[in-house]
Design a protein around this motif. Structure first.
Motif, mmCIF file in Angstrom:
data_model
loop_
_atom_site.group_PDB
_atom_site.id
_atom_site.type_symbol
_atom_site.label_atom_id
_atom_site.label_comp_id
_atom_site.label_asym_id
_atom_site.label_seq_id
_atom_site.Cartn_x
_atom_site.Cartn_y
_atom_site.Cartn_z
ATOM 1 N N ILE A 235 0.809 -1.215 0.000
ATOM 2 C CA ILE A 235 0.000 0.000 0.000
ATOM 3 C C ILE A 235 0.845 1.269 0.000
ATOM 4 N N ASP A 236 2.106 1.161 0.451
ATOM 5 C CA ASP A 236 2.969 2.345 0.469
ATOM 6 C C ASP A 236 3.696 2.562 -0.851
ATOM 7 N N GLY A 237 3.341 1.761 -1.869
ATOM 8 C CA GLY A 237 3.924 1.952 -3.191
ATOM 9 C C GLY A 237 5.118 1.067 -3.478
ATOM 10 N N THR A 238 5.587 0.316 -2.495
ATOM 11 C CA THR A 238 6.701 -0.595 -2.718
ATOM 12 C C THR A 238 6.166 -1.966 -3.135
ATOM 13 N N ALA A 239 7.080 -2.927 -3.284
ATOM 14 C CA ALA A 239 6.685 -4.270 -3.710
ATOM 15 C C ALA A 239 7.394 -5.310 -2.858
ATOM 16 N N ARG A 240 6.794 -6.481 -2.773
ATOM 17 C CA ARG A 240 7.412 -7.626 -2.096
ATOM 18 C C ARG A 240 7.571 -8.752 -3.110
ATOM 19 N N VAL A 241 8.764 -9.354 -3.114
ATOM 20 C CA VAL A 241 9.059 -10.476 -4.001
ATOM 21 C C VAL A 241 9.188 -11.746 -3.170
ATOM 22 N N THR A 242 8.475 -12.783 -3.577
ATOM 23 C CA THR A 242 8.601 -14.096 -2.943
ATOM 24 C C THR A 242 9.024 -15.110 -3.996
ATOM 25 N N VAL A 243 10.109 -15.827 -3.706
ATOM 26 C CA VAL A 243 10.593 -16.885 -4.594
ATOM 27 C C VAL A 243 10.224 -18.228 -3.981
ATOM 28 N N THR A 244 9.585 -19.075 -4.776
ATOM 29 C CA THR A 244 9.209 -20.423 -4.338
ATOM 30 C C THR A 244 9.898 -21.449 -5.234
ATOM 31 N N LEU A 245 10.561 -22.406 -4.606
ATOM 32 C CA LEU A 245 11.196 -23.505 -5.332
ATOM 33 C C LEU A 245 10.435 -24.793 -5.041
ATOM 34 N N ASP A 246 10.153 -25.553 -6.080
ATOM 35 C CA ASP A 246 9.481 -26.844 -5.941
ATOM 36 C C ASP A 246 10.430 -27.974 -6.336
ATOM 37 N N ASN A 247 10.253 -29.125 -5.672
ATOM 38 C CA ASN A 247 11.065 -30.324 -5.931
ATOM 39 C C ASN A 247 12.531 -30.095 -5.567
ATOM 40 N N THR A 248 12.744 -29.481 -4.409
ATOM 41 C CA THR A 248 14.104 -29.230 -3.932
ATOM 42 C C THR A 248 14.698 -30.494 -3.313
ATOM 43 N N LEU A 249 16.013 -30.478 -3.165
ATOM 44 C CA LEU A 249 16.716 -31.562 -2.478
ATOM 45 C C LEU A 249 16.785 -31.240 -0.989
ATOM 46 N N ASP A 250 16.413 -32.185 -0.181
ATOM 47 C CA ASP A 250 16.391 -31.973 1.262
ATOM 48 C C ASP A 250 17.798 -31.684 1.787
ATOM 49 N N GLY A 251 17.927 -30.575 2.546
ATOM 50 C CA GLY A 251 19.192 -30.238 3.179
ATOM 51 C C GLY A 251 20.150 -29.438 2.325
ATOM 52 N N GLU A 252 19.846 -29.248 1.057
ATOM 53 C CA GLU A 252 20.727 -28.472 0.183
ATOM 54 C C GLU A 252 20.368 -26.982 0.254
ATOM 55 N N MET A 253 21.391 -26.117 0.142
ATOM 56 C CA MET A 253 21.188 -24.674 0.177
ATOM 57 C C MET A 253 21.277 -24.123 -1.243
ATOM 58 N N TYR A 254 20.175 -23.549 -1.700
ATOM 59 C CA TYR A 254 20.093 -23.022 -3.062
ATOM 60 C C TYR A 254 20.389 -21.520 -3.060
ATOM 61 N N ALA A 255 21.406 -21.132 -3.807
ATOM 62 C CA ALA A 255 21.689 -19.707 -3.998
ATOM 63 C C ALA A 255 20.760 -19.183 -5.091
ATOM 64 N N VAL A 256 19.959 -18.172 -4.738
ATOM 65 C CA VAL A 256 18.967 -17.620 -5.668
ATOM 66 C C VAL A 256 19.248 -16.130 -5.822
#
Length: 339
Positions: A235-256
């Motif tokens: 509402i203040d004119g800014t934006a929010r970005v949400t990244v969703t990953l599907d079918n990830t490997l358990d315990g791995e850290m994904y650099a996005v």
């Protein structure tokens, strides 16, 4: 004894006379009319969400040419001057710093008599209020001494208060360009904000973004990883970005990462993007859980700025090998950001 009695009688008469004088003075004070105080009325106006006409079709259109936050508000103060005329002050809150807002009073009119069927005269009534309000920081104000009687403006004047959008060409017919639209000298309560959301889906990197199979992923990660970017308007004119990953490997850290687009002739390794991620858009680590995971970032730029103007690449790096910002065959996801 007689003298004492006389003195008492005189004292009694004096006291009675004094009491009568005080009583008379009090009565005189009560009978005198109190001087009348100058009139003063204030009215508040919320952002145009179509609430005045009860129609979302008349709400400010964020998908139009303009780009303004939806938390702008206004206050109208009307004061009675000594000559009986009205002093009008309009104050804007949550405006854009440095912008000049056209603010007008428009006389109500029969739509069958106006050139474009508007319920008001398109020419502002400068005798009531018509002028620009420049915002400094987030607030701006303007005061005019009108040629209209205070009592008439408060009780009889029929018109509209309009705050136009300074981020686009002014229109006197398109209500969806009005930041505020209300009845003059009447409060306008808040409506339901028309905030937008957009989603962008990304398939696994098979070289399709550059139409080149040579840049398709090469590695051990399963090729069923998918990603989604969700952009929410705030509402203040800014934006929010949400990244969703599907079918990830358990315990791995994904650099996005988001990487700003660039001219390959100007980058150290000839990449069509800056190798340093743009953390203002998105740069983070997302921990895989064997299924779906998400992470969000609040931006300083607007929904429109991101989805219309920002040029960059969306990259999900492979956690099963060393991170590279030049070898596109190590990218699990490669696409245009928010496109």
């Amino acid at each position: 004894m007689k003298r004492f009695t006389k003195l008492n009688s005189i004292a009694t008469l004096v006291m009675m006379a004094f009491a009568a004088f005080v009583f008379s003075s009090c009565n005189d004070d009560e009978m005198e009319p109190m001087p009348s105080m100058p009139g003063m009325e204030s009215f508040t106006y919320a952002f145009n969400e179509g609430q005045l006409l009860g129609s979302a079709a008349t709400a400010y259109d964020g998908d139009g040419e303009g780009d303004h936050p939806r938390n702008l508000s206004a206050q109208l103060d009307i004061e009675e001057m000594e000559n009986g005329m009205a002093r009008v002050t309009i104050t804007l809150e949550n405006g854009i710093d440095g912008q000049e807002y056209p603010v007008h009073a428009h006389d109500a009119a029969d739509p069958s008599t106006t050139p474009n069927g508007t319920p008001y005269n398109e020419t502002p009534n400068g005798d009531v209020f018509a002028g620009g309000i420049t915002v400094s920081g987030s607030t701006g104000s303007r005061t005019v001494e009108s040629n209209v009687a205070y009592d008439f403006l408060i009780n009889e004047y029929e018109g509209f208060l309009v705050v136009h959008d300074p981020t686009q060409a002014i229109s006197t017919t398109d209500l969806t360009t009005y930041l505020i639209l209300g009845v003059f000298a009447q409060d306008l309560s808040e409506g339901t904000p028309t905030l937008r959301t957009a989603e962008f889906d990304y398939a696994f990197n098979e070289g399709q973004v550059l139409d080149n199979p040579d840049i398709a992923y090469q590695g051990e990660h399963p090729r069923d990883l998918m990603a989604k970017i969700t952009v929410e308007e705030m509402i203040d004119g800014t934006a929010r970005v949400t990244v969703t990953l599907d079918n990830t490997l358990d315990g791995e850290m994904y650099a996005v990462h988001s990487h700003d687009a660039a001219d390959p002739a100007t980058t150290p390794n000839g990449t069509p993007y800056n190798e340093t991620p743009n953390g203002d858009i998105f740069a983070g680590m997302i921990s895989g859980n064997g299924g779906s995971v998400s992470a969000s970032n609040d931006l300083e730029i607007s929904f429109n700025e991101l989805t219309r103007n920002y040029e960059g690449f969306f990259v999900v790096h492979d956690p099963t090998q060393d991170l590279s910002t030049t070898d596109l065959t190590t990218y699990l996801i490669l696409g245009l950001f928010a496109r």
